[in-house]
Design a protein around this motif. Sequence first.
Motif, PDB file in Angstrom:
ATOM      1  N   UNK A 162       0.742  -1.162   0.084  1.00 54.04           N
ATOM      2  CA  UNK A 162       0.155  -0.011  -0.103  1.00 54.04           C
ATOM      3  C   UNK A 162       0.761   0.941   0.036  1.00 54.04           C
ATOM      4  N   UNK A 163       1.974   1.291   0.135  1.00 57.41           N
ATOM      5  CA  UNK A 163       2.863   2.335   0.334  1.00 57.41           C
ATOM      6  C   UNK A 163       3.638   2.439  -1.194  1.00 57.41           C
ATOM      7  N   UNK A 164       4.385   1.579  -1.518  1.00 53.85           N
ATOM      8  CA  UNK A 164       5.042   1.274  -2.799  1.00 53.85           C
ATOM      9  C   UNK A 164       4.314   0.347  -3.785  1.00 53.85           C
ATOM     10  N   UNK A 165       3.431   0.886  -4.332  1.00 54.57           N
ATOM     11  CA  UNK A 165       2.327   0.015  -5.140  1.00 54.57           C
ATOM     12  C   UNK A 165       3.289  -0.957  -6.048  1.00 54.57           C
ATOM     13  N   UNK A 166       4.434  -0.716  -6.626  1.00 56.46           N
ATOM     14  CA  UNK A 166       5.155  -1.054  -7.453  1.00 56.46           C
ATOM     15  C   UNK A 166       5.953  -2.582  -6.875  1.00 56.46           C
ATOM     16  N   UNK A 167       5.896  -2.794  -5.350  1.00 55.95           N
ATOM     17  CA  UNK A 167       6.281  -3.845  -4.961  1.00 55.95           C
ATOM     18  C   UNK A 167       5.244  -4.881  -4.987  1.00 55.95           C
ATOM     19  N   UNK A 168       4.116  -4.632  -5.589  1.00 49.43           N
ATOM     20  CA  UNK A 168       2.806  -5.698  -5.381  1.00 49.43           C
ATOM     21  C   UNK A 168       3.269  -6.670  -6.224  1.00 49.43           C
ATOM     22  N   UNK A 169       2.616  -7.832  -5.993  1.00 52.96           N
ATOM     23  CA  UNK A 169       2.873  -9.349  -6.577  1.00 52.96           C
ATOM     24  C   UNK A 169       1.685 -10.139  -6.675  1.00 52.96           C
ATOM     25  N   UNK A 170       1.382 -10.745  -7.532  1.00 55.02           N
ATOM     26  CA  UNK A 170       0.489 -11.638  -7.853  1.00 55.02           C
ATOM     27  C   UNK A 170       0.948 -12.965  -8.416  1.00 55.02           C
ATOM     28  N   UNK A 171       0.756 -14.095  -7.480  1.00 55.30           N
ATOM     29  CA  UNK A 171       1.419 -15.380  -8.023  1.00 55.30           C
ATOM     30  C   UNK A 171       0.243 -16.454  -7.688  1.00 55.30           C
ATOM     31  N   UNK A 172      -0.210 -16.719  -9.156  1.00 51.55           N
ATOM     32  CA  UNK A 172      -1.150 -17.899  -9.318  1.00 51.55           C
ATOM     33  C   UNK A 172      -0.186 -19.110  -9.696  1.00 51.55           C
ATOM     34  N   UNK A 232      -0.064 -17.759 -13.408  1.00 49.00           N
ATOM     35  CA  UNK A 232       0.176 -16.202 -13.589  1.00 49.00           C
ATOM     36  C   UNK A 232       0.926 -15.673 -12.740  1.00 49.00           C
ATOM     37  N   UNK A 233       1.832 -14.971 -13.074  1.00 55.92           N
ATOM     38  CA  UNK A 233       2.869 -14.364 -11.906  1.00 55.92           C
ATOM     39  C   UNK A 233       2.909 -12.901 -12.526  1.00 55.92           C
ATOM     40  N   UNK A 234       2.723 -11.938 -11.580  1.00 58.50           N
ATOM     41  CA  UNK A 234       2.739 -10.377 -11.970  1.00 58.50           C
ATOM     42  C   UNK A 234       3.867  -9.837 -11.026  1.00 58.50           C
ATOM     43  N   UNK A 235       4.520  -8.781 -11.429  1.00 59.67           N
ATOM     44  CA  UNK A 235       5.310  -7.974 -10.476  1.00 59.67           C
ATOM     45  C   UNK A 235       5.441  -6.730 -11.239  1.00 59.67           C
ATOM     46  N   UNK A 236       6.087  -5.625 -10.428  1.00 60.31           N
ATOM     47  CA  UNK A 236       6.343  -4.271 -10.929  1.00 60.31           C
ATOM     48  C   UNK A 236       5.050  -3.696 -11.714  1.00 60.31           C
ATOM     49  N   UNK A 237       3.892  -3.774 -11.110  1.00 59.01           N
ATOM     50  CA  UNK A 237       2.734  -3.495 -11.958  1.00 59.01           C
ATOM     51  C   UNK A 237       2.674  -1.831 -12.234  1.00 59.01           C
ATOM     52  N   UNK A 238       3.221  -1.110 -11.701  1.00 59.13           N
ATOM     53  CA  UNK A 238       3.481   0.218 -11.742  1.00 59.13           C
ATOM     54  C   UNK A 238       4.429   0.885 -12.570  1.00 59.13           C
ATOM     55  N   UNK A 239       5.723   0.496 -12.436  1.00 57.85           N
ATOM     56  CA  UNK A 239       6.891   0.947 -13.063  1.00 57.85           C
ATOM     57  C   UNK A 239       6.916   0.218 -14.554  1.00 57.85           C
ATOM     58  N   UNK A 240       6.807  -0.883 -14.768  1.00 60.37           N
ATOM     59  CA  UNK A 240       6.688  -1.730 -15.778  1.00 60.37           C
ATOM     60  C   UNK A 240       6.374  -3.066 -15.536  1.00 60.37           C
TER      61      UNK A 240
END
Length: 925
Positions: free
Chosen positions: A346-356, A372-380
């Motif tokens: 919630x502070x650094x959104x870019x650290x958010x990760x989703x791992x299915x 499905x794996x997602x990381x760095x959703x804000x910057x790239x």
Amino acid sequence: MKKFLKVTAIIILVFLILLFILPFAFRGKIIRIAKEQINSSINARSDFENLTVSLFRNFPDLSVGLKNLYIAGIDDFEGDTLFSANSINVVVDIVSAIKMENIKIKRIFVDKPRIYALILEDGRANWDIVKESGEETDTTASDLNPKVELKHFELKDAYIRYDDKEGKIYTTLDNMDFVLSGDMSQDFTTLSINSTTGLLNVISDGVRYLKNASLAINMDVDADLKNSVYTLRKNTFNLNELVLKFDGTIGMPNDADMVFDLKYGLEKTDFKPLLSLIPAIYMTDFKDVQASGQIKLDGSIKGTYNDKVMPNVLLDMKVDNGMFKYPSLPKSADNIGIDVNLFYDGVQMDNTTVDVNRFHVELGGNPVDLTLNVKTPVSDMYVNGNLKMDLDLATVNDVIPLDSTKLTGQIKAALDFMGYVSSVEKGEYEKFKADGTLMIKDFTYNSPDLPREVRILEANMLFSPRYLDMQSFKAVMGKSDFSASGKLENFIPYAFKDETIRGSFIFTSGLMDLNEMMSSTTETVAVDTAPLSVVAIPGNIDFKLVSRIDKILYDKLEIENAIGTILVKDSRVILDGLRMNMLEGSMQLSGEYNTKDIKNPSVDMDFKATTIDIPAAVNAFSMLKKFAPVADQAVGKVTLGMKYSSYLDAHMMPVMNSIAGKGNFTSNVIGIKNSVMFDKIGDALKTKAFDNMTLNNLGINFEIRDGRLLVDPFETKLGNSTLLIGGDQGLDQTMNYAVGITIPRSELGSSANAVIDNMISKATSAGLKVDPLENLTIHARVTGTFTDPKVGLDMKENSRKSKEEIKAQVMEAVKEQIDQKKEEARAVAQAEADKIMAEAAKQAEVLKKNAEDAANVVRKEANTNADNLVKKAKDPISKKLAEEGAKQIKKEGEAGAQKIIQEADTKAEAILKSAKEQSDKLLGY
């Protein structure tokens, strides 16, 4: 003893009388003060129907009841009711109520509250209605100074709607009961919360996460009211059949922050309750479902919530050996395995990760696998995923009861993708992996949510990083058929970052029945009575369709051989040189259908219709009867060129007063039978020459403004007679026309000539020189309404002047009248345009001010962090490093502030641009 009893009885009687009198004695004062205080303290409108006061209901305290209270928005929230309730009952300390100061509130009960919380796209909220301290308020407001000694707060049968248009979140809670009890007058107490919600719906960014779910909350909270720290003890959250438990604390150290330190997990490890979150499964005989398997779900919520940051959220879920089966259906879902990890920073959104890490299910033996794996959703955003399925959709009906929904067909998919989304955005396709195929065959979907059954006969798609190649697509919906082929670009950023998807297609159709598609029911409904509804065009679609449609059915229109280019972009459908045959003629059409403002959709068209049949046009367009009733009595073919714009209502019909347009109308010959207006002229002249008319060589220029049709003066032939006509008419059925008639007396009967001789005689007696000519010029003024026209005749312009001179005089009189009407219409349009621009300027200014305030907060925080970094340095070397780091922090802070301001400037410019477009349409630019 008797005397004592007598005195006691009198005291009791007096006391009872006072109990009856006191409420009525103070009722008027309380009503007056209540209404004054509410309305003087808020930027909204508020009222209530009745107020009751009682000392008996909660003796010795005073009960105050309000009936039918409402608070409604103003300005941009006009028409929105923020709050309403059937009744509100409040228990207050009687002594504080009598003094009307430091009022102590002990109990609140609200029956049937209706709460509508709305956030606009620019971030303004409809509940932000409390006036600022600098605004004018009643000075007695501070005297009341309410004190809370609440022990019971209750909502009964509440409905709450939360609509965040900025964050694209929509939530409703219906049939909600809520009870909060505890002694809130103490520094430390135990609060008990019990709440049930019958229907909970959650939609985020267009995706429905919960549909008609039930929610129950039961908890005991140790409340440190002095320090605003709340510790959760015994508690359960029931979402449908899924039961969650929370432990930890929630603190509110100040007005701006909430601090969470919570852990949560499932009360039971059975797999079946998880299925209750799937609407299709839970809403049909869920209690009879056979299920097995184990689930592990836990997580935490930790951190601060305020305007800038959110708490961190952690979720871990695993399902092993899951299965379920309905006893009434032949097949089951087996071998369900799920492994999901989610971390939201919630502070650094870019650290958010989703791992299915795993999702596997076998539906009646048909496997579906997804990772499905997602990381760095804000910057790239980085994505890594895989989807495989070979699914016979008829099997879904054998596993899950879909009520009246029908699914058949085959879907085969094998998709594999990995890489940074920026690689696609930059055109570096070799750095992004995206391979796979999607095949659909004999797909059928029939549901009450759709007006007609949809069938995809075949669809074949190939995926690559650069584009999605739609090699074939053939579909049928009701009577309509579609075929398309082409390429989709930017589909990966569209799928993962909601960016604009681009496509270019060849689109063909043998028949498009738009009436079927837009109808809200699959039952047969008469076309002219079935209301259409506004179709929203997504803003992140940019499609080009080179189209050929053999036949289109829309309302009462039958259109053939439609050929041209259709663009779908920027929430608009743009017609680029579309050609078609209709109404026994042909048409060329350019323009757009615009849904940028979905509350006020609009059309802006430029078309030319050639040799259109008048009766067919009248039958197809009900608007023609409103603007030109004479068309209903006319036959012939016309050519019409027109530029036209208007807003549309909720049923896709033009808002008549918003129509603005101009054009021309030509015809070699038109026949008019039984025109009420010309019948009245014929009656006044005692002739039947106007009963059945044939008008030759028509050429008419016109404008539409403010609900009125303004007709420029035009000349036409009626046999050996000449007509000069001009004026205006409106949607209110009123008209104001000037008509010049030059007609040979030889064509008039004896009755008509007698009338004319009488008119000449009267004119001569009045001192006017009127020569008894063979060709008469008669001035007619036609007013009144279409159904009841008023006709006035005069002959004062009759003389031996040349025909051209008489024509010029009549033309000037008609033109003067029409110019006056145009000026009046333009003045109305200008006033409305000025209003639109003023409101847009106000919105833009508020947006920029809010952005400047937010930017200053970002700058201040960056400067504070930079200064603290330097202060912590203890030696010259670390201080030097700290100073460099501080410069970077301030630089990043300023960049963030400028980004906020630039985004606000862009939004403000868009608001002003949209307003300018609306204004220009009104003014006919």
